[in-house]
Each structure stands twice: as structure tokens, then as C-alpha cells.
Design a protein around this motif. Structure first.
Motif, PDB file in Angstrom:
ATOM      1  N   THR A 163      29.654 -87.525  -9.412  1.00 11.99           N
ATOM      2  CA  THR A 163      30.344 -87.881 -10.380  1.00 11.99           C
ATOM      3  C   THR A 163      31.356 -88.900 -10.256  1.00 11.99           C
ATOM      4  OG1 THR A 163      30.022 -85.833 -11.571  1.00 11.99           O
ATOM      5  CG2 THR A 163      31.787 -87.028 -12.218  1.00 11.99           C
ATOM      6  N   ILE A 164      32.064 -88.785  -9.103  1.00 12.51           N
ATOM      7  CA  ILE A 164      33.005 -89.779  -8.426  1.00 12.51           C
ATOM      8  C   ILE A 164      32.447 -91.134  -8.486  1.00 12.51           C
ATOM      9  CG2 ILE A 164      34.605 -90.342  -6.646  1.00 12.51           C
ATOM     10  CD1 ILE A 164      34.770 -87.350  -6.273  1.00 12.51           C
ATOM     11  N   ALA A 211      37.636 -88.507 -15.271  1.00 12.87           N
ATOM     12  CA  ALA A 211      37.777 -89.918 -15.073  1.00 12.87           C
ATOM     13  C   ALA A 211      38.965 -90.457 -15.656  1.00 12.87           C
ATOM     14  CB  ALA A 211      36.535 -90.542 -15.651  1.00 12.87           C
ATOM     15  N   GLU A 228      38.924 -94.580 -12.177  1.00 15.96           N
ATOM     16  CA  GLU A 228      39.288 -93.738 -11.356  1.00 15.96           C
ATOM     17  C   GLU A 228      38.937 -92.297 -11.580  1.00 15.96           C
ATOM     18  OE1 GLU A 228      43.500 -94.179 -10.915  1.00 15.96           O
ATOM     19  OE2 GLU A 228      43.538 -96.210 -10.476  1.00 15.96           O
ATOM     20  N   THR A 229      38.994 -91.569 -10.406  1.00 17.60           N
ATOM     21  CA  THR A 229      38.934 -90.044 -10.846  1.00 17.60           C
ATOM     22  C   THR A 229      39.990 -89.454 -10.001  1.00 17.60           C
ATOM     23  OG1 THR A 229      36.460 -90.483 -10.380  1.00 17.60           O
ATOM     24  CG2 THR A 229      37.075 -88.273 -10.285  1.00 17.60           C
ATOM     25  N   ASP A 230      40.589 -88.581 -10.807  1.00 20.33           N
ATOM     26  CA  ASP A 230      41.598 -87.856 -10.222  1.00 20.33           C
ATOM     27  C   ASP A 230      41.040 -86.219 -10.138  1.00 20.33           C
ATOM     28  OD1 ASP A 230      43.331 -89.703 -10.392  1.00 20.33           O
ATOM     29  OD2 ASP A 230      44.607 -89.039 -11.744  1.00 20.33           O
ATOM     30  N   SER A 236      38.676 -82.194 -12.295  1.00 15.46           N
ATOM     31  CA  SER A 236      38.343 -83.673 -12.029  1.00 15.46           C
ATOM     32  C   SER A 236      38.204 -84.382 -13.529  1.00 15.46           C
ATOM     33  CB  SER A 236      37.227 -83.782 -11.249  1.00 15.46           C
ATOM     34  OG  SER A 236      36.085 -83.300 -11.615  1.00 15.46           O
ATOM     35  N   ASN A 266      31.566 -92.573 -11.721  1.00 15.18           N
ATOM     36  CA  ASN A 266      32.911 -93.333 -12.162  1.00 15.18           C
ATOM     37  C   ASN A 266      33.250 -94.475 -11.807  1.00 15.18           C
ATOM     38  OD1 ASN A 266      33.022 -90.932 -14.030  1.00 15.18           O
ATOM     39  ND2 ASN A 266      34.574 -89.918 -12.781  1.00 15.18           N
ATOM     40  N   HIS A 280      29.842 -83.133  -7.493  1.00 13.54           N
ATOM     41  CA  HIS A 280      31.226 -83.632  -7.572  1.00 13.54           C
ATOM     42  C   HIS A 280      31.418 -84.838  -7.131  1.00 13.54           C
ATOM     43  CE1 HIS A 280      35.584 -83.433  -7.389  1.00 13.54           C
ATOM     44  NE2 HIS A 280      35.283 -83.872  -5.921  1.00 13.54           N
TER      45      HIS A 280
END
Length: 518
Positions: free
Chosen positions: A103-104, A216, A113-115, A214, A107, A100
Motif C-alpha cells: 500500500t505504501i 495516504a 505520502e503515507t502516514d 495508516s 501511494n 502494508h
């Protein structure tokens, strides 16, 4: 509450030895005895108790046989979602969080951004619909006598609450996977396995029922797509008779930089909402599987919380246990306290001196109370007690996890690349860093597991990195680390060396040659 008369007749049951062949489970092996354990607050409120379920040890033997065969069938045929890390061999909280967070960071390096939206299932294990679960079991090719056995295993179950030796009257269990059983967790995975299929844009990841979405975010339309996926997941829960606490959803936004499209919006920015009408406000931190994640990409909140908990536990242990002998103190330290400071450490491995010192000071404080070592400095105590610094142990955990990635003992969700060289053995490549990446993002990139793990691994000599047996690898890695000075920075002492393996080897070419020759 009263003692059930039939309980006496259950004390010496005749075992049905052909339960697998017949596809039937004797009724007396399908009873669950619930012991309520107080968690917090008022003891007069039932919701403040955690129900612990005890089931027959006899049936657990049969369950284990079925669980091993069924689990092997599902894994070999790739029927379980790759996004599910709970109750599966080689997968853990660490593997999920590493994937996880990687990946953030990726990005962020792309300027995105990552939400992340964290879901909250209400008593997910107790809400499993037996009829729907059995349909899904058949869908995955589980039929015949095994299907009959599982169906009978779920049917006509009873649960009894026990308090102070007294038993309540038995109640029917009409839903949920049986708590306290060996097979229950795998049945839950099968029930929730198709959740990923309803997610189109975002990425879902789960550890049992702890699930998050999650994505991007590059433009506002991406947020709309994530909102649509959230709506579909809620709809999936309704169709599967699961209950989501929409009011307890949490939202974390990892910002890269202020996107231009935000400034162009005429009104307020986009807000995620649940179908029930709850608006999700961005939070600064969220506790994810025991690790505090922060929207600013920093680990200070987690490290500070972890240190506070370990310091409190160390103070409690020193107050309760009066014996200060080496064997007692080391047993307390290793079994109760140190594990708290190392949970998922490859994920949040600190790179700044202040955090390294703060964590190391816990071990420094505790070892100072060992009998006969009160007047010895910290580094001397480490040698006398045959302990490694916590910093050195964290690097060791990172290297071991890279070994597991290389030998496919854990899923390579971070896409770490390995290449064999005749002269150097196995080496790994650093993940790609994009040219437009900002300085702050590069700092986070350098501190990430994918980069730190690659750098540490590539320092290993060939004779070590080609070991394909984990116990043997750990032994030889320990011998190598024992030959590297271990002088961690601590409060009150000035030192330029961060004590990392990377620092020591970069300072001394002779030391590098010595280690390579081991």
C-alpha cells in the motif's frame, strides 16, 4: 510462598468426560501455574520478568476441539476482520507486512505520502473484560451449550505462581483471556474484532494486539481525518476497558515529495497528538513485527541490524561448539543462524549488490570453518555442502509465496492478478505504474514484492506453474533452480552478474530453452 494443600488432591483428578455436553469445566482444570522468566536488568524488579502460564493438558484437548470448530465457523462466515493477521491459518507477520508495504509503494507511485501511527496496548491479553467479551461472543452467533462452556471456561479461574518448586496461594483471575491456553488467542481476536469499525478514513491492520493506523496523505485535511481516527481508537479502548500507552505511540511518515500545501502553511506543520496530550514526532525507523521499516523506503537499517545479529550469533556458535564436522556445522547453521537472515525476506529482498554481498558474507564466513573445506572457495563450498546461496533461497521464497497467492493459501491483499494461458500456464500481471511516477519511486517499484514476484513467477515453465500441490511444486522448483548457475557476488571478487534468476535467464536464451524443456 508455600505449597498449597489442595494441589495434592489435584494430582489424580477424575476427568469430567461430558464437559462439552454439560457446558461446564471442572474447577481443577481451570488453574494456571505461572513461572516467571527473567527478561533483562535487575532480578529484584517484578516487571523484568515474563510470566509463562502452564495449564492442564487435559483441558487443552477439549479446547482444541472447540477452537477448530469455532475457528472454522468464524472463517467460513467471514466474521473475523480481514485486517487481523494474528493466530489465523494462512496469515502471518509476512502477509501483514507485505500488504502494508505494498500500500505504501502504491501511494508513492501516485505521488502520495503515507502516514503510519503505531499503537501500543498495555498487557492487552490480560485486560480483556469477560463481560464485554461474552456479549461479543453472543453477537457473533455463538450461543447455547458452546456459549455456556466458554463462559464457564472464563469464570472462577485461579492462578498460582511457582518458583523453585514452591507455590503461592491461588489468586482469582478476574480479567483477560487465559494465558497458555489453546482457546485464549481466538477469544482475544473476538474481543478486538470490532476495532476496525471505529476507523473511518485510515486503514487499520493488526497482528494480535500489534496495531497500526495508516493513511495516504494528499492534503492537510487528510491528516485531520487520520487524527480523528486515532482519537476514536483511543475512545474504543476506553469503552472496552483496554489500556493504551499513548506515550509509546510511534509515527512514521513516508514522504513522496514536498507537497505544495506545506509551503503555504503560515505556521508550523500539522502534528498528531493523542487524547492524553502526547505529541507524535516523526521517526526515521520503526521496528514492525521484527522488521525495521524506514521512512526513506530503504531496507539498509533492517539489513544492517539483521547482519549484526547473525554475525554475533555465528561467532557465539563457533565459540561454544568445537566440533567442525559437516553434519554439526550444517545443523547449527540451518537451525540457529540462517533463519535469522531469512525472516520475512520476500518483503525486504535486496536489489543492490552491496546488500546482497553483505548478507552472503555471513554464510561465506560460517562455511569456511567446516572441516576439510577451509581451502575451498565459497562457490565450491556451496556445492560440496549442497547449499544454495542466500540470494537464491530468497528468490525461492518469493516464488513460493506467489504460488500461495495463486492457490489462495494466503490472502491476496496486494491484489496480484493471475491469468491462465493455454500455452504458458498461469501468469501474473505487473501492478500498474502511473505515468507521473518519479525515477526514485520506479526503482522502489521494481524492487517491491509485487513486481519481483511477478517477474520471477512468469519465468517458470508451464509444467511447473500449473502444479496445485505445494510439496510437489517445491520439489520441481528445486530441480529447476539446481539447473541455474548459483554464483552469488561476495566481497573481494568482481563479478558483473548479480546471480538473480532474472539475470541468468536474460543473458542466455539457450539456458531459458533448457529450463523450459525440464
Amino acid at each position: 510462598m508455600h505449597s498449597c494443600k489442595y494441589l495434592k488432591s489435584m494430582q489424580t483428578p477424575t476427568l469430567c468426560t461430558n464437559t462439552h455436553a454439560s457446558g461446564k469445566v471442572p474447577f481443577y482444570l481451570k488453574h494456571q501455574f505461572i513461572t516467571p522468566i527473567h527478561k533483562k536488568d535487575s532480578k529484584a524488579e517484578p516487571e523484568n520478568y515474563r510470566p509463562v502460564s502452564l495449564t492442564s493438558h487435559v483441558i487443552k484437548v477439549f479446547e482444541r476441539v472447540i477452537r477448530n470448530a469455532l475457528g472454522q465457523y468464524l472463517e467460513n462466515n467471514f466474521l473475523l476482520s480481514e485486517k487481523q493477521h494474528g493466530f489465523r491459518k494462512g496469515r502471518s507477520c509476512l502477509t501483514l507486512l507485505l500488504s502494508h508495504y505494498d500500500t505504501i509503494i502504491r501511494n508513492l507511485n501516485k505521488g502520495l505520502e503515507t502516514d503510519v501511527i503505531y499503537l501500543d496496548f498495555s498487557k492487552a491479553f490480560d485486560k480483556v473484560d469477560h463481560a464485554l467479551l461474552l456479549k461479543k461472543i453472543q453477537f457473533y452467533g455463538i450461543k447455547g451449550r458452546l456459549y455456556d462452556w466458554i463462559k464457564d471456561f472464563l469464570s472462577n479461574r485461579k492462578q498460582i505462581v511457582t518458583v523453585d518448586g514452591q507455590h503461592s496461594s491461588p489468586e482469582d483471575v478476574t480479567s483477560g483471556v487465559p494465558q497458555g491456553t489453546v482457546l485464549g488467542p481466538l477469544l482475544f481476536l473476538l474481543d478486538a474484532n470490532d476495532l476496525e469499525e471505529v476507523v473511518n478514513f485510515a486503514s487499520s491492520s493488526s497482528f494480535a494486539d500489534d496495531t497500526k493506523l495508516s493513511a495516504a496523505i494528499e492534503q492537510e485535511s487528510d491528516m485531520t481525518l487520520l487524527q480523528n481516527d486515532l482519537n476514536r481508537v483511543v475512545e474504543w479502548s476506553l469503552q472496552n476497558n483496554m489500556v493504551l500507552h499513548e506515550g509509546k505511540f510511534e509515527y512514521l511518515c513516508y514522504k513522496a515529495s514536498r507537497p505544495k500545501w506545506i509551503d503555504e502553511l503560515p505556521f508550523s506543520t500539522f502534528h498528531y497528538t493523542t487524547p492524553a496530550g502526547f505529541s507524535l514526532e516523526p521517526k526515521d525507523t520503526v521496528k514492525d513485527l521484527g522488521v525495521i521499516l524506514s521512512s526513506d523506503y530503504q531496507w539498509s537499517a533492517h539489513i544492517n541490524s539483521m547482519i549484526a545479529g547473525a554475525r554475533k550469533l555465528a561467532g557465539w556458535a563457533l565459540g561454544v561448539f568445537r566440533d567442525r564436522s559437516t553434519i554439526v556445522m550444517l545443523t547449527i547453521w540451518k537451525s540457529l543462524i540462517r533463519c535469522k537472515l531469512e525472516y520475512c525476506s520476500p518483503l525486504w529482498h535486496p536489489h543492490n549488490r552491496e546488500d546482497i554481498r553483505a548478507i552472503e558474507d555471513i554464510q561465506r564466513f560460517f562455511t569456511r570453518h567446516v572441516c576439510g573445506l577451509q581451502d575451498t572457495d565459497y562457490w565450491g563450498r556451496l556445492k560440496a555442502l549442497k547449499l544454495q546461496s542466500l540470494q537464491r533461497r530468497r528468490e525461492r521464497f518469493v516464488i513460493i509465496h506467489v504460488w500461495k497467492l495463486l492457490h489462495k493459501k494466503v490472502p491476496n491483499d496486494i491484489n496480484m492478478e493471475f491469468k491462465y494461458n493455454e500455452r504458458l500456464g498461469w501468469k501474473t500481471r505487473l501492478p500498474k505504474l502511473y505515468g507521473q511516477t518519479k525515477t526514485s519511486a520506479k526503482t522502489l517499484y521494481d524492487a517491491s514484492f509485487a513486481v519481483l514476484g511477478a517477474k520471477l513467477w512468469n519465468l517458470l515453465p508451464k509444467d511447473l506453474n500449473i502444479h496445485d500441490d505445494l510439496p510437489s511444486f517445491k520439489i520441481h522448483l528445486g530441480k529447476l533452480l539446481d539447473n541455474i548457475p548459483d554464483k552469488p557476488p561476495v566481497t573481494g571478487y568482481t563479478t558483473q552478474n548479480k546471480n538473480s534468476k532474472l539475470d541468468w535467464l536474460s543473458q542466455s536464451g539457450g539456458l531459458r530453452e533448457k529450463l523450459t524443456a525440464l
